[in-house]
Design an enzyme around this catalytic site. Structure first.
Site, mmCIF file in Angstrom:
data_model
loop_
_atom_site.group_PDB
_atom_site.id
_atom_site.type_symbol
_atom_site.label_atom_id
_atom_site.label_comp_id
_atom_site.label_asym_id
_atom_site.label_seq_id
_atom_site.Cartn_x
_atom_site.Cartn_y
_atom_site.Cartn_z
ATOM 1 N N HIS A 1 -1.612 -6.502 -22.735
ATOM 2 C CA HIS A 1 -1.313 -6.537 -21.303
ATOM 3 C C HIS A 1 -0.172 -7.535 -21.028
ATOM 4 O O HIS A 1 -0.091 -8.147 -19.963
ATOM 5 C CB HIS A 1 -2.561 -6.923 -20.502
ATOM 6 N N HIS B 1 0.811 -1.226 0.000
ATOM 7 C CA HIS B 1 0.000 0.000 0.000
ATOM 8 C C HIS B 1 0.838 1.266 0.000
ATOM 9 O O HIS B 1 1.819 1.352 0.730
ATOM 10 C CB HIS B 1 -0.915 0.001 1.225
ATOM 11 N N ASP C 1 -8.263 -3.212 -21.526
ATOM 12 C CA ASP C 1 -8.221 -4.650 -21.820
ATOM 13 C C ASP C 1 -8.345 -5.517 -20.562
ATOM 14 O O ASP C 1 -7.953 -6.665 -20.542
ATOM 15 C CB ASP C 1 -6.915 -5.003 -22.567
ATOM 16 N N TYR D 1 -7.113 2.606 -14.041
ATOM 17 C CA TYR D 1 -8.135 1.564 -13.956
ATOM 18 C C TYR D 1 -9.364 2.302 -13.475
ATOM 19 O O TYR D 1 -9.386 2.799 -12.346
ATOM 20 C CB TYR D 1 -7.748 0.498 -12.931
ATOM 21 N N THR E 1 -6.799 1.969 -19.171
ATOM 22 C CA THR E 1 -6.632 0.546 -19.520
ATOM 23 C C THR E 1 -7.987 -0.029 -19.903
ATOM 24 O O THR E 1 -8.933 0.011 -19.118
ATOM 25 C CB THR E 1 -5.997 -0.231 -18.350
ATOM 26 N N GLN F 1 -1.692 5.776 -15.573
ATOM 27 C CA GLN F 1 -2.511 4.663 -16.067
ATOM 28 C C GLN F 1 -3.759 4.592 -15.213
ATOM 29 O O GLN F 1 -3.673 4.505 -13.979
ATOM 30 C CB GLN F 1 -1.705 3.346 -15.970
HETATM 31 C C1 HEM Z 1 -6.619 -1.231 6.796
HETATM 32 C C2 HEM Z 1 -6.043 -2.343 6.670
HETATM 33 C C3 HEM Z 1 -5.701 -3.021 5.391
HETATM 34 C C4 HEM Z 1 -5.201 -4.265 5.343
HETATM 35 C C5 HEM Z 1 -4.901 -5.176 6.513
HETATM 36 C C6 HEM Z 1 -5.015 -4.580 3.951
HETATM 37 C C7 HEM Z 1 -4.503 -5.765 3.508
HETATM 38 C C8 HEM Z 1 -4.258 -6.061 2.198
HETATM 39 C C9 HEM Z 1 -3.573 -7.227 1.744
HETATM 40 C C10 HEM Z 1 -3.008 -8.329 2.621
HETATM 41 C C11 HEM Z 1 -3.528 -7.153 0.387
HETATM 42 C C12 HEM Z 1 -2.824 -8.141 -0.538
HETATM 43 C C13 HEM Z 1 -3.694 -9.091 -1.200
HETATM 44 C C14 HEM Z 1 -2.917 -10.279 -1.755
HETATM 45 O O1 HEM Z 1 -1.713 -10.422 -1.488
HETATM 46 O O2 HEM Z 1 -3.576 -11.049 -2.434
HETATM 47 C C15 HEM Z 1 -4.156 -5.939 -0.008
HETATM 48 C C16 HEM Z 1 -4.285 -5.505 -1.312
HETATM 49 C C17 HEM Z 1 -4.766 -4.277 -1.673
HETATM 50 N N1 HEM Z 1 -5.246 -3.298 -0.831
HETATM 51 FE FE1 HEM Z 1 -5.351 -3.409 1.168
HETATM 52 N N2 HEM Z 1 -5.400 -3.522 3.174
HETATM 53 C C18 HEM Z 1 -5.822 -2.529 4.010
HETATM 54 C C19 HEM Z 1 -6.234 -1.273 3.656
HETATM 55 C C20 HEM Z 1 -6.293 -0.801 2.368
HETATM 56 C C21 HEM Z 1 -6.629 0.552 2.000
HETATM 57 C C22 HEM Z 1 -6.953 1.694 2.963
HETATM 58 C C23 HEM Z 1 -6.601 0.612 0.659
HETATM 59 C C24 HEM Z 1 -6.890 1.829 -0.178
HETATM 60 C C25 HEM Z 1 -7.743 1.818 -1.133
HETATM 61 C C26 HEM Z 1 -6.227 -0.687 0.165
HETATM 62 C C27 HEM Z 1 -6.060 -1.026 -1.165
HETATM 63 C C28 HEM Z 1 -5.572 -2.222 -1.602
HETATM 64 C C29 HEM Z 1 -5.315 -2.511 -2.986
HETATM 65 C C30 HEM Z 1 -5.557 -1.563 -4.191
HETATM 66 C C31 HEM Z 1 -4.802 -3.795 -3.008
HETATM 67 C C32 HEM Z 1 -4.344 -4.552 -4.240
HETATM 68 C C33 HEM Z 1 -2.943 -4.346 -4.468
HETATM 69 C C34 HEM Z 1 -2.746 -3.150 -5.298
HETATM 70 O O3 HEM Z 1 -3.020 -3.235 -6.477
HETATM 71 O O4 HEM Z 1 -2.275 -2.114 -4.786
HETATM 72 N N3 HEM Z 1 -6.050 -1.530 1.242
HETATM 73 N N4 HEM Z 1 -4.593 -5.277 1.113
HETATM 74 C C1 LIG Z 2 3.987 -7.022 -12.737
HETATM 75 C C2 LIG Z 2 3.119 -6.306 -13.727
HETATM 76 C C3 LIG Z 2 2.180 -5.405 -13.265
HETATM 77 C C4 LIG Z 2 1.373 -4.721 -14.178
HETATM 78 N N1 LIG Z 2 0.478 -3.811 -13.699
HETATM 79 C C5 LIG Z 2 -0.284 -3.110 -14.566
HETATM 80 C C6 LIG Z 2 -1.191 -2.129 -14.098
HETATM 81 O O1 LIG Z 2 -1.294 -1.879 -12.893
HETATM 82 N N2 LIG Z 2 -1.932 -1.477 -15.022
HETATM 83 C C7 LIG Z 2 -1.848 -1.740 -16.368
HETATM 84 O O2 LIG Z 2 -2.557 -1.124 -17.157
HETATM 85 N N3 LIG Z 2 -0.984 -2.653 -16.834
HETATM 86 C C8 LIG Z 2 -0.204 -3.344 -15.975
HETATM 87 N N4 LIG Z 2 0.685 -4.271 -16.450
HETATM 88 C C9 LIG Z 2 0.824 -4.474 -17.905
HETATM 89 C C10 LIG Z 2 1.911 -3.563 -18.465
HETATM 90 O O3 LIG Z 2 1.536 -2.213 -18.363
HETATM 91 C C11 LIG Z 2 2.206 -3.859 -19.952
HETATM 92 O O4 LIG Z 2 1.025 -3.735 -20.701
HETATM 93 C C12 LIG Z 2 2.766 -5.255 -20.112
HETATM 94 O O5 LIG Z 2 3.931 -5.387 -19.328
HETATM 95 C C13 LIG Z 2 3.106 -5.598 -21.581
HETATM 96 O O6 LIG Z 2 3.815 -4.621 -22.235
HETATM 97 P P1 LIG Z 2 3.222 -3.987 -23.607
HETATM 98 O O7 LIG Z 2 1.923 -3.357 -23.242
HETATM 99 O O8 LIG Z 2 4.269 -3.007 -24.000
HETATM 100 O O9 LIG Z 2 3.065 -5.109 -24.574
HETATM 101 C C14 LIG Z 2 1.508 -4.958 -15.559
HETATM 102 C C15 LIG Z 2 2.481 -5.863 -16.024
HETATM 103 C C16 LIG Z 2 3.256 -6.534 -15.122
HETATM 104 C C17 LIG Z 2 4.297 -7.500 -15.643
#
Ligand code: HEM
Ligand SMILES: Cc1cc2nc3c(=O)[nH]c(=O)nc-3n(C[C@H](O)[C@H](O)[C@H](O)COP(=O)(O)O)c2cc1C
Length: 383
Positions: A370, A58, A269, A241, A267, A239
């Site tokens: 992607h 985070h 796709d 989403y 994004t 980028q």
């Molecule tokens: C408050 C306690 C929180 C805990 C304990 C927590 C825990 C976690 C954990 C363990 C994951 C990983 C999932 C995995 O490994 O499969 C995760 C992912 C994620 N969390 Fe949290 N989270 C918390 C708060 C938040 C907050 C405040 C946000 C803000 C929006 C957030 C946004 C995300 C996002 C977006 C992901 C996906 C990973 C990424 O793309 O950044 N979380 N969380």
């Molecule tokens: C570890 C990893 C995380 C990625 N995370 C995102 C993402 O958060 N958003 C996104 O639009 N694409 C994400 N991608 C895709 C890349 O932006 C990219 O499209 C991909 O690596 C292929 O490259 P190209 O688009 O030049 O073919 C991720 C790719 C990887 C390998």
């Protein structure tokens, strides 16, 4: 107000869920259903210290931005803080952590890593198993992933000779910004899983190399930390989403526009997440490796275990709350109405959609599948 570990531990249910992060206590009961990864991930840490799971994923400002102030209940008390510190110091390292520590000591000098292939081989050795699986997995049988790199060996140069080359300029312009090479850094989630300095490190490198960088919606440093790390004339692209909640998406765009990001790359796709089997499997493969004994599956073990399987792996939270119903008619005019920045569509894969993108009046497209990594389909054409 300060809390004992016992008091925090008593809030370990969906109806009352507290967690400790960096010695601070948060009530996340109401946030459970809003968490992008769903409630079950947080519930695993209900009543406990979630710091080690939370911090590498985070951005610093995630709690401040998404939890009301009133849900920050206070700190743990002195005795609890001491116990947490001791638990961290005495924690037995996993086999994978021991392996990574050894590999880090033995990793080659950066100057001896000459190509992307070399770099990938080092990454495979030094990254935690789950992180490498998340970074490298492709959808299904990874046919598109494989074809994407093979495509480079299907095209050949016809070199021309006797041309002056002592003064070559490799620079190009991307959306009006000069780039020293005809490449840029694409948006990727969760850089801190691979290195504690995360995306900020990449921003500094891009600054030195005079390259553009696209920042993922799901970056692990905050958007402002990244903006602060950029040089004054260094372009950062964002980028997007798109959340299914238009107001939330508009706020996000407004935030990055205010921070000086120069374009929005929507994004398109990832309406649904691909079946990234290596990422999904990595959790249980790792558990088996850690236990060190061949796994024995019996009915009783499988029961109850079945429902808790996370079929999307580390990437699961990435699209959980995203807009799955984007259309040319609705989404592009909406995006235009909330930003003046150039709009690029990321993930266009066929001529028909290029034409529609041009008709919709966007400023650019990124031909991409992607990376064959997360899109719904394997067997998309190489891009
Ligand atoms: C408050 C306690 C929180 C805990 C304990 C927590 C825990 C976690 C954990 C363990 C994951 C990983 C999932 C995995 O490994 O499969 C995760 C992912 C994620 N969390 Fe949290 N989270 C918390 C708060 C938040 C907050 C405040 C946000 C803000 C929006 C957030 C946004 C995300 C996002 C977006 C992901 C996906 C990973 C990424 O793309 O950044 N979380 N969380
Ligand atoms: C570890 C990893 C995380 C990625 N995370 C995102 C993402 O958060 N958003 C996104 O639009 N694409 C994400 N991608 C895709 C890349 O932006 C990219 O499209 C991909 O690596 C292929 O490259 P190209 O688009 O030049 O073919 C991720 C790719 C990887 C390998």
């Amino acid at each position: 107000m300060s809390f004992s570990l016992e008091e925090v531990a008593s809030h370990n249910k969906p109806t009352s869920c507290w967690v400790i992060i960096a010695q601070q206590v948060y009530d996340v009961t109401d946030f459970l259903l809003e968490h992008p990864g769903g409630s079950s991930i947080i519930l695993k840490y209900a009543g406990c210290d979630a710091t080690r799971a939370y911090e590498p994923i985070h951005p610093k400002d995630a709690l401040e931005k998404h939890l009301p102030k009133s849900k920050h209940l206070g700190a743990v008390d002195t005795e609890a803080a001491q116990k947490l510190k001791e638990a961290e110091v005495n924690r037995q390292k996993t086999k994978d952590e021991v392996r990574v520590e050894k590999a880090m000591k033995e990793r080659p000098l950066l100057s001896r890593i000459l190509s992307l292939n070399d770099m990938e081989a080092v990454a495979k050795r030094i990254l935690p198993f789950k992180v490498y699986s998340f970074y490298s997995a492709g959808a299904d049988d990874e046919i598109t992933l494989d074809q994407n790199s093979r495509a480079y060996s299907r095209f050949f140069f016809n070199p021309r000779v006797m041309k002056p080359v002592s003064n070559c300029d490799t620079s190009i312009s991307i959306l009006g910004f000069k780039s020293s090479l005809p490449i840029f850094v694409c948006g990727a989630a969760l850089a801190k899983l691979g290195h504690p300095l995360g995306e900020v490190n990449i921003t500094r490198a891009c600054g030195k190399a005079k390259l553009s960088q696209m920042i993922s919606t799901h970056c692990s440093c905050s958007y402002s930390e990244i903006a602060d790390a950029a040089l004054p004339d260094q372009p950062l692209f964002f980028q997007l989403y798109k959340s299914s909640n238009d107001a939330k998406a508009a706020m996000l765009i407004e935030e990055v526009e205010r921070l000086g990001y120069k374009s929005i790359w929507l994004t398109v796709d990832l309406a649904s997440l691909g079946n990234r089997e290596r990422d999904v499997k990595s959790g249980w493969v790792l558990e088996d490796q850690e236990s060190g004994v061949p796994p024995v599956y019996v009915e009783e073990v499988a029961k109850g275990g079945e429902e808790s399987v996370n079929f999307f792996g580390t990437s699961s939270p990435v699209v959980a709350l995203d807009d799955r119903d984007m259309t040319w008619e609705k989404t592009i005019p909406w995006l235009r109405s909330v930003t003046k920045l150039p709009i690029v569509l990321k993930g266009i894969q066929c001529v028909e959609d290029v034409v529609l993108a041009a008709e919709a009046g966007v400023d650019g497209i990124l031909l991409s599948n992607h990376g064959g990594a997360s899109t719904l389909l394997d067997c998309c054409a190489a891009a």
